[in-house]
Enzyme design. Sequence first.
Site, PDB file in Angstrom:
ATOM      1  N   GLY A  47       0.709  -1.171   0.080  1.00 44.47           N
ATOM      2  CA  GLY A  47       0.065  -0.003  -0.070  1.00 44.47           C
ATOM      3  C   GLY A  47       0.687   1.145   0.075  1.00 44.47           C
ATOM      4  O   GLY A  47       0.367   2.428   0.420  1.00 44.47           O
ATOM      5  N   MET A 134      -3.746  -6.965  -7.168  1.00 46.94           N
ATOM      6  CA  MET A 134      -3.241  -8.315  -8.132  1.00 46.94           C
ATOM      7  C   MET A 134      -4.449  -9.115  -8.736  1.00 46.94           C
ATOM      8  O   MET A 134      -4.186 -10.338  -8.315  1.00 46.94           O
ATOM      9  CB  MET A 134      -1.938  -8.823  -7.191  1.00 46.94           C
ATOM     10  N   ILE A 136      -7.052  -9.940 -11.709  1.00 47.31           N
ATOM     11  CA  ILE A 136      -7.716  -9.262 -13.184  1.00 47.31           C
ATOM     12  C   ILE A 136      -8.885  -9.213 -12.996  1.00 47.31           C
ATOM     13  O   ILE A 136      -9.670 -10.454 -12.686  1.00 47.31           O
ATOM     14  CB  ILE A 136      -7.198 -10.619 -14.518  1.00 47.31           C
ATOM     15  N   HIS A 158       0.566   0.575 -13.358  1.00 44.14           N
ATOM     16  CA  HIS A 158       1.375  -0.643 -13.938  1.00 44.14           C
ATOM     17  C   HIS A 158       3.068  -0.205 -13.999  1.00 44.14           C
ATOM     18  O   HIS A 158       3.374   0.960 -14.472  1.00 44.14           O
ATOM     19  CB  HIS A 158       0.823  -0.825 -15.084  1.00 44.14           C
TER      20      HIS A 158
HETATM   21  N1  LIG Z   1      -9.339  -6.511 -16.608  1.00 47.38           N
HETATM   22  C1  LIG Z   1      -8.496  -5.824 -16.071  1.00 47.38           C
HETATM   23  N2  LIG Z   1      -8.042  -6.148 -14.808  1.00 47.38           N
HETATM   24  C2  LIG Z   1      -6.822  -5.593 -14.122  1.00 47.38           C
HETATM   25  C3  LIG Z   1      -5.938  -4.661 -14.852  1.00 47.38           C
HETATM   26  C4  LIG Z   1      -6.441  -4.301 -16.337  1.00 47.38           C
HETATM   27  O1  LIG Z   1      -5.579  -3.626 -16.930  1.00 47.38           O
HETATM   28  N3  LIG Z   1      -7.473  -4.804 -16.682  1.00 47.38           N
HETATM   29  N4  LIG Z   1      -4.762  -4.468 -14.370  1.00 47.38           N
HETATM   30  C5  LIG Z   1      -4.372  -5.404 -13.283  1.00 47.38           C
HETATM   31  C6  LIG Z   1      -3.336  -5.101 -12.408  1.00 47.38           C
HETATM   32  N5  LIG Z   1      -2.042  -5.771 -12.868  1.00 47.38           N
HETATM   33  C7  LIG Z   1      -0.987  -5.035 -13.782  1.00 47.38           C
HETATM   34  O2  LIG Z   1      -1.042  -3.946 -13.835  1.00 47.38           O
HETATM   35  C8  LIG Z   1      -2.048  -7.419 -12.980  1.00 47.38           C
HETATM   36  C9  LIG Z   1      -2.371  -7.841 -11.789  1.00 47.38           C
HETATM   37  C10 LIG Z   1      -2.565  -9.331 -11.732  1.00 47.38           C
HETATM   38  C11 LIG Z   1      -2.500  -9.826 -12.790  1.00 47.38           C
HETATM   39  C12 LIG Z   1      -2.596 -11.462 -12.615  1.00 47.38           C
HETATM   40  O3  LIG Z   1      -1.943 -12.149 -13.372  1.00 47.38           O
HETATM   41  N6  LIG Z   1      -3.173 -11.881 -11.487  1.00 47.38           N
HETATM   42  C13 LIG Z   1      -3.427 -13.448 -11.192  1.00 47.38           C
HETATM   43  C14 LIG Z   1      -3.455 -13.686  -9.817  1.00 47.38           C
HETATM   44  C15 LIG Z   1      -1.808 -13.182  -9.480  1.00 47.38           C
HETATM   45  C16 LIG Z   1      -1.622 -13.527  -7.910  1.00 47.38           C
HETATM   46  O4  LIG Z   1      -2.804 -13.654  -7.147  1.00 47.38           O
HETATM   47  O5  LIG Z   1      -0.667 -12.949  -7.400  1.00 47.38           O
HETATM   48  C17 LIG Z   1      -4.973 -13.662 -11.631  1.00 47.38           C
HETATM   49  O6  LIG Z   1      -5.886 -12.707 -11.289  1.00 47.38           O
HETATM   50  O7  LIG Z   1      -5.351 -14.714 -11.680  1.00 47.38           O
HETATM   51  C18 LIG Z   1      -2.095  -9.573 -14.042  1.00 47.38           C
HETATM   52  C19 LIG Z   1      -2.265  -8.194 -14.157  1.00 47.38           C
HETATM   53  C20 LIG Z   1      -5.428  -5.463 -12.171  1.00 47.38           C
HETATM   54  N7  LIG Z   1      -6.634  -6.266 -12.950  1.00 47.38           N
HETATM   55  N1  GAR Z   2       0.344  -5.367 -12.302  1.00 45.10           N
HETATM   56  C1  GAR Z   2       0.074  -4.476 -11.157  1.00 45.10           C
HETATM   57  C2  GAR Z   2       1.338  -4.213 -10.413  1.00 45.10           C
HETATM   58  O1  GAR Z   2       2.325  -4.987 -10.595  1.00 45.10           O
HETATM   59  N2  GAR Z   2       1.287  -3.406  -9.633  1.00 45.10           N
HETATM   60  C3  GAR Z   2       2.644  -3.111  -8.852  1.00 45.10           C
HETATM   61  O2  GAR Z   2       2.241  -3.279  -7.427  1.00 45.10           O
HETATM   62  C4  GAR Z   2       3.011  -2.513  -6.579  1.00 45.10           C
HETATM   63  C5  GAR Z   2       2.088  -2.083  -5.483  1.00 45.10           C
HETATM   64  O3  GAR Z   2       2.777  -1.622  -4.554  1.00 45.10           O
HETATM   65  P1  GAR Z   2       2.193  -1.001  -3.199  1.00 45.10           P
HETATM   66  O4  GAR Z   2       1.107  -2.122  -2.666  1.00 45.10           O
HETATM   67  O5  GAR Z   2       3.147  -0.709  -2.379  1.00 45.10           O
HETATM   68  O6  GAR Z   2       1.415   0.079  -3.473  1.00 45.10           O
HETATM   69  C6  GAR Z   2       3.390  -1.496  -7.475  1.00 45.10           C
HETATM   70  O7  GAR Z   2       4.817  -1.423  -7.896  1.00 45.10           O
HETATM   71  C7  GAR Z   2       2.475  -1.585  -8.721  1.00 45.10           C
HETATM   72  O8  GAR Z   2       3.281  -0.927  -9.695  1.00 45.10           O
END
Ligand SMILES: Nc1nc2c(c(=O)[nH]1)N[C@@H](CN(C=O)c1ccc(C(=O)N[C@@H](CCC(=O)O)C(=O)O)cc1)CN2
Ligand code: GAR
Length: 245
Positions: A47, A134, A136, A158
Amino acid sequence: MEAYIYDKRRYSIWSFDLYYHSCPAAIRSPFIMVPKRRIVVLISGSGTNLQALIDAQNTPALPNAKISLVLSNRKAAYGLTRAAQANPPIRTAYLALQPFLKTNPGKTRTDYDVEIAKIVLKEQPDLVVLAGWMHILGDGFLDLVYTVKRSIPVINLHPALPGEFNGASAIERAYEAFKKGEITRSGAMVHRVVKDVDRGEPLIVREVPFVQNEPLDAYEERLHKIEWEIIVMGTKKVLDEVEAI
Ligand SMILES: Nc1nc2c(c(=O)[nH]1)N[C@@H](CN(C=O)c1ccc(C(=O)N[C@@H](CCC(=O)O)C(=O)O)cc1)CN2
Ligand SMILES: NCC(=O)N[C@@H]1O[C@H](COP(=O)([O-])[O-])[C@@H](O)[C@H]1O
């Protein structure tokens, strides 16, 4: 006599609100309440980006804004502590995918996304910010949030540049590409959230160059400082857009 519509949610009298914004700044009364722009922040971890938003609230960097809820999909997310320790404290909520599926046999990941959307919509936010969320988000969330009467913008932070290293572990993958000599810089962006992960319109983009022989944690430290800036900039940019509508 002008009809006043008292909007309990925003503790303001809209007519005053219209009056306030149409008045030259010089004669605006500090005593007229202006509705705060409401933000819901979704997190999964430490956070630090949430903290940047908390600290920016009601400063020139993010004026007249209030984080009304912090929602995590991980109980242990320290961001929940940050919200609770904010002054004033920020309400928090937590809903993890696996426990939801276990306690609701037959329910799906889409049902989970619908529940997340319901928690968010209850806040009637002006903006949803994914700050290290984290998970989708599928149609269950996007269809609800984007098709309510007043579509609510959703933005994501991101740690990579547009079109590069979409998805999770972007920082590590970019660093590996640098060590292989494939790139000399990466960066971070704030973008609109669409169904295709990290493919939404970029709103704020910052390049961060790599430094030869620099360890990953040192690069990450430089990158996070940029992230803390652009998440506030991206949030203000979209709130200002909403207000202009
Ligand atoms: N529909 C969308 N959902 C999310 C987006 C987006 O652009 N469109 N951005 C993500 C944030 N993100 C990257 O910026 C991201 C976060 C998580 C994953 C991922 O593969 N998650 C897995 C689980 C991973 C875990 O639990 O450690 C999953 O969801 O199955 C990819 C990209 C947020 N959502
Ligand atoms: N794909 C999404 C992703 O990787 N997001 C990344 O998670 C971290 C959150 O940090 P925080 O919990 O300290 O704010 C940040 O580095 C952000 O870019």
